[in-house]
Motif scaffolding. Sequence first.
Motif, mmCIF file in Angstrom:
data_model
loop_
_atom_site.group_PDB
_atom_site.id
_atom_site.type_symbol
_atom_site.label_atom_id
_atom_site.label_comp_id
_atom_site.label_asym_id
_atom_site.label_seq_id
_atom_site.Cartn_x
_atom_site.Cartn_y
_atom_site.Cartn_z
ATOM 1 N N LYS A 24 0.828 -1.208 0.000
ATOM 2 C CA LYS A 24 0.000 0.000 0.000
ATOM 3 C C LYS A 24 0.862 1.258 0.000
ATOM 4 C CE LYS A 24 -4.295 -1.469 2.295
ATOM 5 N NZ LYS A 24 -5.092 -1.311 3.544
ATOM 6 N N LEU A 25 1.923 1.243 0.812
ATOM 7 C CA LEU A 25 2.772 2.430 0.908
ATOM 8 C C LEU A 25 3.495 2.701 -0.405
ATOM 9 C CD1 LEU A 25 3.989 4.752 2.478
ATOM 10 C CD2 LEU A 25 5.655 3.169 3.481
ATOM 11 N N VAL A 26 4.023 1.676 -1.024
ATOM 12 C CA VAL A 26 4.740 1.854 -2.293
ATOM 13 C C VAL A 26 3.783 2.401 -3.361
ATOM 14 C CG1 VAL A 26 5.909 0.643 -4.178
ATOM 15 C CG2 VAL A 26 6.505 0.128 -1.806
ATOM 16 N N ALA A 27 2.545 1.897 -3.365
ATOM 17 C CA ALA A 27 1.561 2.375 -4.347
ATOM 18 C C ALA A 27 1.222 3.851 -4.127
ATOM 19 C CB ALA A 27 0.286 1.530 -4.247
ATOM 20 N N ALA A 28 1.320 4.313 -2.875
ATOM 21 C CA ALA A 28 0.963 5.697 -2.542
ATOM 22 C C ALA A 28 2.113 6.680 -2.721
ATOM 23 C CB ALA A 28 0.457 5.766 -1.097
ATOM 24 N N LEU A 29 3.328 6.203 -2.944
ATOM 25 C CA LEU A 29 4.494 7.093 -3.015
ATOM 26 C C LEU A 29 4.341 8.264 -3.988
ATOM 27 C CD1 LEU A 29 7.539 4.635 -2.684
ATOM 28 C CD2 LEU A 29 6.756 6.352 -1.029
ATOM 29 N N PRO A 30 3.741 8.060 -5.169
ATOM 30 C CA PRO A 30 3.587 9.198 -6.092
ATOM 31 C C PRO A 30 2.724 10.325 -5.517
ATOM 32 C CG PRO A 30 3.293 7.124 -7.269
ATOM 33 C CD PRO A 30 3.310 6.798 -5.808
ATOM 34 N N GLU A 31 1.885 10.001 -4.517
ATOM 35 C CA GLU A 31 0.998 11.004 -3.917
ATOM 36 C C GLU A 31 1.666 11.761 -2.772
ATOM 37 O OE1 GLU A 31 -2.421 8.843 -2.567
ATOM 38 O OE2 GLU A 31 -2.525 7.669 -4.410
ATOM 39 N N ILE A 32 2.870 11.327 -2.398
ATOM 40 C CA ILE A 32 3.546 11.932 -1.248
ATOM 41 C C ILE A 32 4.550 12.980 -1.729
ATOM 42 C CG2 ILE A 32 4.997 11.500 0.771
ATOM 43 C CD1 ILE A 32 3.866 8.643 0.825
ATOM 44 N N ASN A 33 4.313 14.225 -1.338
ATOM 45 C CA ASN A 33 5.224 15.311 -1.709
ATOM 46 C C ASN A 33 5.794 15.937 -0.436
ATOM 47 O OD1 ASN A 33 6.545 17.143 -3.465
ATOM 48 N ND2 ASN A 33 5.006 18.687 -2.990
ATOM 49 N N ILE A 34 7.108 16.023 -0.368
ATOM 50 C CA ILE A 34 7.767 16.561 0.833
ATOM 51 C C ILE A 34 8.612 17.767 0.447
ATOM 52 C CG2 ILE A 34 9.359 16.057 2.727
ATOM 53 C CD1 ILE A 34 8.612 13.032 2.155
ATOM 54 N N THR A 35 8.374 18.874 1.127
ATOM 55 C CA THR A 35 9.147 20.094 0.908
ATOM 56 C C THR A 35 9.529 20.678 2.262
ATOM 57 O OG1 THR A 35 7.074 21.334 0.760
ATOM 58 C CG2 THR A 35 8.101 20.680 -1.324
ATOM 59 N N PHE A 36 10.363 21.701 2.236
ATOM 60 C CA PHE A 36 10.803 22.336 3.473
ATOM 61 C C PHE A 36 10.502 23.828 3.444
ATOM 62 C CE2 PHE A 36 13.461 18.553 3.131
ATOM 63 C CZ PHE A 36 13.340 18.017 4.410
#
Length: 233
Positions: A62-74
């Motif tokens: 599930k986590l690998v499938a969701a990776l494209p939806e995860i955006n991390i910025t600072f």
Amino acid sequence: MGKKIIVAIDGFSSSGKSTMARELAKRVGYVYVDSGAMYRAVTLYAMRNGMVNTDGSIDEEKLVAALPEINITFQPAGADGVQHTLLNGEDVEKEIRSMEVSSLVSPVAVIPAVRERLVALQQGFGKEKGIVMDGRDIGTTVFPDAEMKVFVSASPEERARRRFLELKEKGVDAVYEEVLRNVEERDHIDTTREVSPLRKAADAIELDNGSLTPEQQMNWLMDKFQSIEKENI
């Protein structure tokens, strides 16, 4: 002043590497990137979206499938002096520092697809150089050609003591024995994982900061930085 360089600071959990990396970046006018915060943000995403199984393991599929939806910025440090981590635009700096996230971040970080995704993001941050990044595989995997590499260590007991005091200062309920157990578990996972295990790069300078004051650490770091920067004129 020489050309801008990449500074890679690796080391064990709670060794103080983030604090020194952040301060070094501030002093020399470089961008600071906390790679550990990125793994913590992915862990928080997994926790919030039902990807942690009842036995505490991670639902990797599930986590690998969701990776494209995860955006991390600072978000650059403001008046509080803290650089904030944004998960899909939301400031999650406080949430990712909890013991719950700490207890799950290493199992998340060993997932090859997670590392591949975050390493690509991290390498993008360093394209223009002039960056200080800390983590566990920065000098070995993310920036193997970094001009300055530092490997930070201290005893598990000393690192647990620092982490415990940091949590108490933030008003987080913590028990020293639990913090020490978490530090030791993370050491084991980080050094034995199959993908990008924590290890000292052959050309890294080692810093055992167990008995050093923050000021002594910074003096040491600045000396090394200025010497290496001069070599890159």
